[in-house]
Design a protein around this motif. Sequence first.
Motif, short mmCIF file in Angstrom:
data_model
loop_
_atom_site.label_atom_id
_atom_site.label_comp_id
_atom_site.label_asym_id
_atom_site.label_seq_id
_atom_site.Cartn_x
_atom_site.Cartn_y
_atom_site.Cartn_z
N TYR A 166 16.31 -2.17 -14.75
CA TYR A 166 17.59 -2.86 -14.62
C TYR A 166 17.35 -4.35 -14.45
O TYR A 166 16.34 -4.75 -13.89
CB TYR A 166 18.36 -2.35 -13.40
N GLN A 167 18.30 -5.17 -14.90
CA GLN A 167 18.27 -6.60 -14.64
C GLN A 167 19.39 -6.92 -13.66
O GLN A 167 20.52 -6.46 -13.82
CB GLN A 167 18.49 -7.40 -15.92
N MET A 168 19.06 -7.70 -12.63
CA MET A 168 20.06 -8.06 -11.63
C MET A 168 19.67 -9.37 -10.97
O MET A 168 18.53 -9.82 -11.09
CB MET A 168 20.21 -6.96 -10.59
N SER A 169 20.61 -9.94 -10.28
CA SER A 169 20.35 -11.20 -9.57
C SER A 169 19.56 -10.89 -8.29
O SER A 169 19.49 -9.74 -7.86
CB SER A 169 21.67 -11.87 -9.20
N ARG A 170 18.99 -11.91 -7.70
CA ARG A 170 18.24 -11.72 -6.45
C ARG A 170 19.15 -11.21 -5.33
O ARG A 170 18.73 -10.42 -4.50
CB ARG A 170 17.58 -13.03 -6.02
N LYS A 171 20.40 -11.67 -5.32
CA LYS A 171 21.34 -11.23 -4.29
C LYS A 171 21.61 -9.73 -4.42
O LYS A 171 21.62 -9.00 -3.42
CB LYS A 171 22.64 -12.02 -4.41
N GLU A 172 21.81 -9.25 -5.65
CA GLU A 172 22.02 -7.82 -5.88
C GLU A 172 20.78 -7.03 -5.47
O GLU A 172 20.88 -5.97 -4.87
CB GLU A 172 22.34 -7.55 -7.35
N ARG A 216 18.54 -7.84 -3.19
CA ARG A 216 18.44 -7.77 -1.73
C ARG A 216 19.33 -6.67 -1.17
O ARG A 216 18.97 -5.97 -0.24
CB ARG A 216 18.76 -9.12 -1.11
N GLY A 217 20.53 -6.50 -1.75
CA GLY A 217 21.43 -5.43 -1.31
C GLY A 217 20.85 -4.06 -1.61
O GLY A 217 20.90 -3.15 -0.78
N LEU A 218 20.24 -3.93 -2.78
CA LEU A 218 19.60 -2.67 -3.17
C LEU A 218 18.41 -2.37 -2.26
O LEU A 218 18.18 -1.23 -1.86
CB LEU A 218 19.15 -2.76 -4.62
N LEU A 219 17.69 -3.41 -1.89
CA LEU A 219 16.53 -3.29 -1.00
C LEU A 219 16.96 -2.77 0.38
O LEU A 219 16.29 -1.94 0.98
CB LEU A 219 15.86 -4.65 -0.87
N ARG A 220 18.10 -3.26 0.86
CA ARG A 220 18.62 -2.83 2.16
C ARG A 220 18.92 -1.33 2.15
O ARG A 220 18.58 -0.61 3.08
CB ARG A 220 19.88 -3.63 2.49
N VAL A 221 19.52 -0.85 1.06
CA VAL A 221 19.84 0.58 0.93
C VAL A 221 18.55 1.39 0.82
O VAL A 221 18.39 2.43 1.46
CB VAL A 221 20.74 0.83 -0.30
N ALA A 222 17.58 0.89 0.04
CA ALA A 222 16.32 1.61 -0.15
C ALA A 222 15.55 1.72 1.16
O ALA A 222 14.91 2.74 1.43
CB ALA A 222 15.46 0.89 -1.19
N SER A 223 15.62 0.69 2.00
CA SER A 223 14.87 0.73 3.27
C SER A 223 15.38 1.83 4.19
O SER A 223 14.62 2.39 4.98
CB SER A 223 14.94 -0.62 3.97
N GLU A 224 16.65 2.18 4.07
CA GLU A 224 17.23 3.25 4.90
C GLU A 224 16.77 4.63 4.44
O GLU A 224 16.82 5.58 5.20
CB GLU A 224 18.75 3.17 4.87
N GLN A 225 16.34 4.74 3.19
CA GLN A 225 15.97 6.04 2.62
C GLN A 225 14.53 6.46 2.95
O GLN A 225 14.19 7.63 2.83
CB GLN A 225 16.15 6.04 1.10
N VAL A 226 13.68 5.51 3.34
CA VAL A 226 12.27 5.81 3.62
C VAL A 226 11.98 5.39 5.06
O VAL A 226 11.69 4.23 5.33
CB VAL A 226 11.34 5.06 2.64
N PRO A 227 12.06 6.34 6.01
CA PRO A 227 11.85 5.97 7.42
C PRO A 227 10.40 5.57 7.75
O PRO A 227 10.19 4.74 8.62
CB PRO A 227 12.26 7.22 8.19
#
Length: 74
Positions: free
Chosen positions: A11-17, A19-30
Amino acid sequence: MMKVRVMNRLYQMSRKEYRGLLRVASEQVPFGIYAVEKADYAELRNDSCESLTQLKQKIREYRGQGFQVHSNRG
């Protein structure tokens, strides 16, 4: 713009998008690695680890390849 690989899709996305995706991903891997990135490329991972030693070893491997590693330690 960044290129982000999620599973087998790119996927292509902006850095802001990203960072939001990264926040969600961090919750999925404890306890493990949830993302690696280099320049304008990133991969979302789901590398769960059994021990801190195993986590540190995987982090070292990715850093050796030039990646910045995002991980959780529980």
